[in-house]
Design a protein around this motif. Sequence first.
Motif, short mmCIF file in Angstrom:
data_model
loop_
_atom_site.label_atom_id
_atom_site.label_comp_id
_atom_site.label_asym_id
_atom_site.label_seq_id
_atom_site.Cartn_x
_atom_site.Cartn_y
_atom_site.Cartn_z
N TYR A 181 20.80 -4.93 19.12
CA TYR A 181 20.03 -5.57 18.05
C TYR A 181 18.83 -4.70 17.68
O TYR A 181 18.59 -4.41 16.49
CB TYR A 181 19.56 -6.95 18.49
N PHE A 182 18.07 -4.28 18.68
CA PHE A 182 16.85 -3.54 18.37
C PHE A 182 17.16 -2.12 17.89
O PHE A 182 16.41 -1.57 17.08
CB PHE A 182 15.92 -3.54 19.59
N ARG A 183 18.27 -1.53 18.34
CA ARG A 183 18.69 -0.24 17.78
C ARG A 183 19.06 -0.40 16.31
O ARG A 183 18.67 0.41 15.46
CB ARG A 183 19.89 0.31 18.55
N ARG A 184 19.81 -1.44 16.00
CA ARG A 184 20.23 -1.68 14.61
C ARG A 184 19.01 -1.91 13.73
O ARG A 184 18.93 -1.39 12.61
CB ARG A 184 21.17 -2.89 14.57
N LEU A 185 18.06 -2.68 14.24
CA LEU A 185 16.85 -2.95 13.48
C LEU A 185 16.05 -1.68 13.24
O LEU A 185 15.58 -1.44 12.11
CB LEU A 185 16.00 -3.97 14.25
N GLU A 186 15.92 -0.86 14.26
CA GLU A 186 15.17 0.40 14.11
C GLU A 186 15.83 1.29 13.06
O GLU A 186 15.16 1.91 12.22
CB GLU A 186 15.09 1.12 15.46
N ASP A 187 17.17 1.35 13.10
CA ASP A 187 17.89 2.16 12.10
C ASP A 187 17.65 1.64 10.68
O ASP A 187 17.42 2.42 9.75
CB ASP A 187 19.38 2.15 12.40
N LEU A 188 17.71 0.33 10.52
CA LEU A 188 17.52 -0.25 9.18
C LEU A 188 16.10 0.01 8.66
O LEU A 188 15.90 0.36 7.48
CB LEU A 188 17.80 -1.75 9.22
N LEU A 189 15.10 -0.18 9.51
CA LEU A 189 13.72 -0.03 9.07
C LEU A 189 13.34 1.43 8.86
O LEU A 189 12.42 1.73 8.10
CB LEU A 189 12.78 -0.67 10.09
#
Length: 397
Positions: A383-391
């Motif tokens: 989840y936090f990897r995906r979020l970091e990539d999106l942001l």
Amino acid sequence: MKTLCIKYARKLEDQGLCEPGKTLVGGLDAGLEWNRPDPQIAILAPLFDLLPINSLVFAPPAEPYATIIDHLAAPIPDAPVDNLRPEDTETRTFLHDIPVCHEFSVTALAAALARRKAAIVPGHGIVSCGTVSPEQGFVFVSSTVFACFVLFFSRYLAQARAGGPDVRFRAAFKAASSMLNAMRRDQPPLAQTIPTARDQALAAMAGAGRAVVGHGLVDSFFGNISCRLGDTILISQTGSSLDELPGCIDACPMDGSSTTGLTASSELTAHEDVYRQSQTRCILHGHPRFSVILSMDCDRPDCAHRGRCHVACPECRTVEGVPIVPGEVGTGPTGLCNTLPPALAGHGAAIVHGHGLFAASDTGFADAFATLLDTENRCREGYFRRLEDLLSGRAPA
């Protein structure tokens, strides 16, 4: 009644959902009993005269849930929040939506609880009720906390896809994320193999149930557990507490020669088909939060099935290598009994969209629990990897 009130107040606090020593649980029997004295009883007690209830729970959430719930429910200028509409299966099944009361008063609470079984009062907590036992209020509070957690983190991820959350949301997210419990990686001492003696198998199931609840891999105490002994499936009863399974496990012959399936888990049919399609010996099902959150994340906002993803998603999706399948609780044309068995039999784990994670093993509960726990931990990290990539503007892996 007082004993039950104390029990369910302690359960909410032991599970880290509510502030220690602040939960109020009231139950009406010969008289009205509360788990402890408190000045706020003066506001809550009149609800027993205004509503057809016999129990009431007032639960100030612990962190990070207080921050999460107050952000979702707090009034915004020109856009007051009157109710929350989470899209997870637990909300769809039990809560439908969650009213928001902007004053902690008898009148406001009575109006909300006449329509729904739980309501949020920003800055105060969650109030829920039951008509049979304080257990109902415990379930509705727990389900509300679960639903709000999933909604908060799902919404933040969705807004990251859409250009980024606003300053207020970013501040709440940073605060809530910093207060998350550390991931648990410890493996409880569970059965390595399924015992051939029924009483020992029942004991193994009870131990696995306590572990699933104790590690926070389930909403309140819901989920289900089963194992196969020959041509019989031992499975937890519908609505049973996974941490209190003794006496609540049904023995269901796979040839349908008994009526014990009437009280068994609503997902009995899915469990049966998994056993028929594979060498599986046991199944654990919980509702770990980040597994549920990632199952609901979609990068296709224009999909024709939007809004019916939980029953109609045609995509072959995975998260952290685990298949995601649609399906409603129970049987029927859109039941998870049609989608879960082949996925679980083929991969050893599967996530039902917005619902929860199933883990199977051809050895014993230790292996199934390790899969359940490891999958949830990988989903949280993912989840936090995906979020970091999106942001950061990168395409999520």
